[in-house]
Design an enzyme around this catalytic site. Structure first.
Site, PDB file in Angstrom:
ATOM      1  N   ASP A  12       0.857  -1.189   0.000  1.00  9.80           N
ATOM      2  CA  ASP A  12       0.000   0.000   0.000  1.00  9.80           C
ATOM      3  C   ASP A  12       0.892   1.237   0.000  1.00  9.80           C
ATOM      4  O   ASP A  12       1.658   1.456   0.943  1.00  9.80           O
ATOM      5  CB  ASP A  12      -0.898  -0.018   1.240  1.00  9.80           C
ATOM      6  CG  ASP A  12      -2.002   1.025   1.181  1.00  9.80           C
ATOM      7  OD1 ASP A  12      -2.154   1.666   0.132  1.00  9.80           O
ATOM      8  OD2 ASP A  12      -2.711   1.183   2.199  1.00  9.80           O
ATOM      9  N   ASP A 107      -3.050   2.501  -6.145  1.00 10.53           N
ATOM     10  CA  ASP A 107      -1.909   2.609  -5.231  1.00 10.53           C
ATOM     11  C   ASP A 107      -1.743   1.427  -4.274  1.00 10.53           C
ATOM     12  O   ASP A 107      -1.020   1.530  -3.289  1.00 10.53           O
ATOM     13  CB  ASP A 107      -2.002   3.910  -4.423  1.00 10.53           C
ATOM     14  CG  ASP A 107      -3.231   3.955  -3.534  1.00 10.53           C
ATOM     15  OD1 ASP A 107      -4.136   3.121  -3.730  1.00 10.53           O
ATOM     16  OD2 ASP A 107      -3.289   4.832  -2.655  1.00 10.53           O
ATOM     17  N   GLU A 108      -2.384   0.307  -4.548  1.00  8.03           N
ATOM     18  CA  GLU A 108      -2.199  -0.861  -3.685  1.00  8.03           C
ATOM     19  C   GLU A 108      -2.466  -2.140  -4.465  1.00  8.03           C
ATOM     20  O   GLU A 108      -3.192  -2.146  -5.457  1.00  8.03           O
ATOM     21  CB  GLU A 108      -3.098  -0.793  -2.448  1.00  8.03           C
ATOM     22  CG  GLU A 108      -4.580  -0.738  -2.753  1.00  8.03           C
ATOM     23  CD  GLU A 108      -5.441  -0.776  -1.504  1.00  8.03           C
ATOM     24  OE1 GLU A 108      -5.104  -1.521  -0.561  1.00  8.03           O
ATOM     25  OE2 GLU A 108      -6.466  -0.062  -1.480  1.00  8.03           O
TER      26      GLU A 108
END
Length: 395
Positions: A12, A107-108
């Protein structure tokens, strides 16, 4: 930890949008940065730097409120094209260690590194290598959780943010002891409504749920949810990367108390629905390929219109742009009773579908390190001389 133990990572990125802006604009470093709508415009916070979070600012907060909490905050407009470009760099780093990557959002992502351990080391070692690669290649930081399944990996990645690395126990007794004191809201799938139901049963921690009678739980939540929660509370999650989801669409609609003809009110309501669907998409880790509009007039006649988008999306900017284009095309000057916004054709990546198909096509080049890892091949040089199997050879 044995090399053969199934091992997942959840990576993350830390305050991703804001961190990219601080990286690209050195004058913003160390300052409270808010990415999203300006404070003098109607809109919400898309992301906040850790400096801004100290003032209680978080994503989805109205920008006006964020400005009140931190008057000296710096507001920056979203640059989604740049964020997507950086995201692709990061996903390429993941794919250099394993082909089993499941992006949850820009983003993860989850990574199954089980087959990679004989090449790169155990899960913790791989996590450290990935964090170092991200920092070296993008000048950004990531927090990583290492665990025997996806639920625990995601839980772990949030334990030592920012720039943290957390390895949870792999032994069943130790897993249950770790989970027991955690608030029930930390468990995957427990939203506000479910949490309220569980609290009414006297279940406030995951440990309470571990001890709770499953038949009583079924009476409140239903058999399927009760079974799922009874396993998750013990840290049991058998999902695998690449498994299909039952959720094929995400939508929201609203019925006006009185028929509405004012275009401004209709558009405001519609944009709110779009933002709610976008938040649900991002939380579930999906990107949409088809956008839907639903309108019901005062005479109860209803129309449903849809359009496809070339690049799967879950960001508010794209969803609003496409959604408003549909509305402008089909809204008539007549009273509206109901309006709805929906998405379908859900995918777990923002890559175009044609590219997704190519990713799973039989490779014509020698195995990469990550492919060799998945196949269990020892490759000191990082590549195998064994040719890829033909389509007919694949089991």
């Amino acid at each position: 930890m044995k090399p053969t133990t199934q091992t997942f990572l959840h990576v993350d990125m830390d305050a991703f949008f804001a961190s990219v802006e601080q990286r690209d604009h050195p004058e913003l470093r160390g300052k409270p940065v808010i990415v999203g709508a300006a404070a003098d415009r109607r809109g919400v916070v898309a992301a906040a730097s850790y400096e801004a979070r100290r003032y209680g600012i978080h994503s989805a907060m109205p920008s006006r409120i964020a400005k009140q909490k931190c008057p000296h905050a710096v507001f920056v407009s979203s640059n989604m094209a740049n964020y997507k470009a950086v995201s692709r760099e990061i996903m390429q780093i993941f794919e250099s260690y394993t082909p089993h990557v499941m992006p949850l959002s820009i983003d993860e992502a989850f990574l199954d590194v089980t087959g990679s351990q004989h090449l790169f080391g155990d899960g913790k070692t791989i996590a450290e290598k990935i964090r170092n690669d991200i920092k070296e290649q993008t000048q950004l930081t990531a927090s990583v959780g290492v665990a025997p399944n996806m639920f625990l990996a995601k839980l772990a990645s949030d334990m030592n943010k920012p720039d943290g690395l957390t390895v949870v126990p792999f032994e069943q007794d130790a897993i249950e002891k770790m989970l027991a004191p955690m608030p029930i809201g930390r468990m995957w799938g427990v939203g506000k409504v479910t949490q309220k139901k569980l609290l009414s049963l006297g279940i406030s921690t995951i440990g309470d749920l571990q001890q709770f009678d499953i038949q009583r739980l079924e009476e409140t939540l239903g058999r399927k949810a009760a079974y799922s929660f009874s396993r998750l509370c013990r840290g049991i999650d058998e999902r695998q990367i690449g498994s299909e989801t039952d959720e094929k669409s995400i939508s929201n609609e609203t019925t006006f108390r009185h028929d509405v003809i004012d275009r401004e009110q209709i558009e405001a309501t519609y944009k709110h629905l779009i933002d709610k669907v976008g938040a649900r998409l991002r939380k579930a880790g999906f990107f949409a390929t088809t956008i839907h509009l639903r309108l019901r007039w005062s005479d109860f006649s209803t129309i449903t219109r849809q359009t496809r988008i070339s690049i799967p999306a879950n960001d508010d900017i794209t969803l609003r742009e496409v959604g408003m284009e549909l509305l402008n095309k089909h809204l008539r000057h007549r009273p509206v009773r109901l309006i709805g916004f929906g998405t379908s054709g859900l995918t777990e990546t923002d890559q175009p579908q044609t590219l997704q198909m190519n990713l799973f096509a039989p490779p014509t080049q020698p195995y990469t390190k990550s492919e060799a890892a998945s196949a269990g091949l020892q490759t000191p040089s990082g590549k195998s001389t064994v040719p890829a199997a033909s389509a007919g050879d694949q089991s």
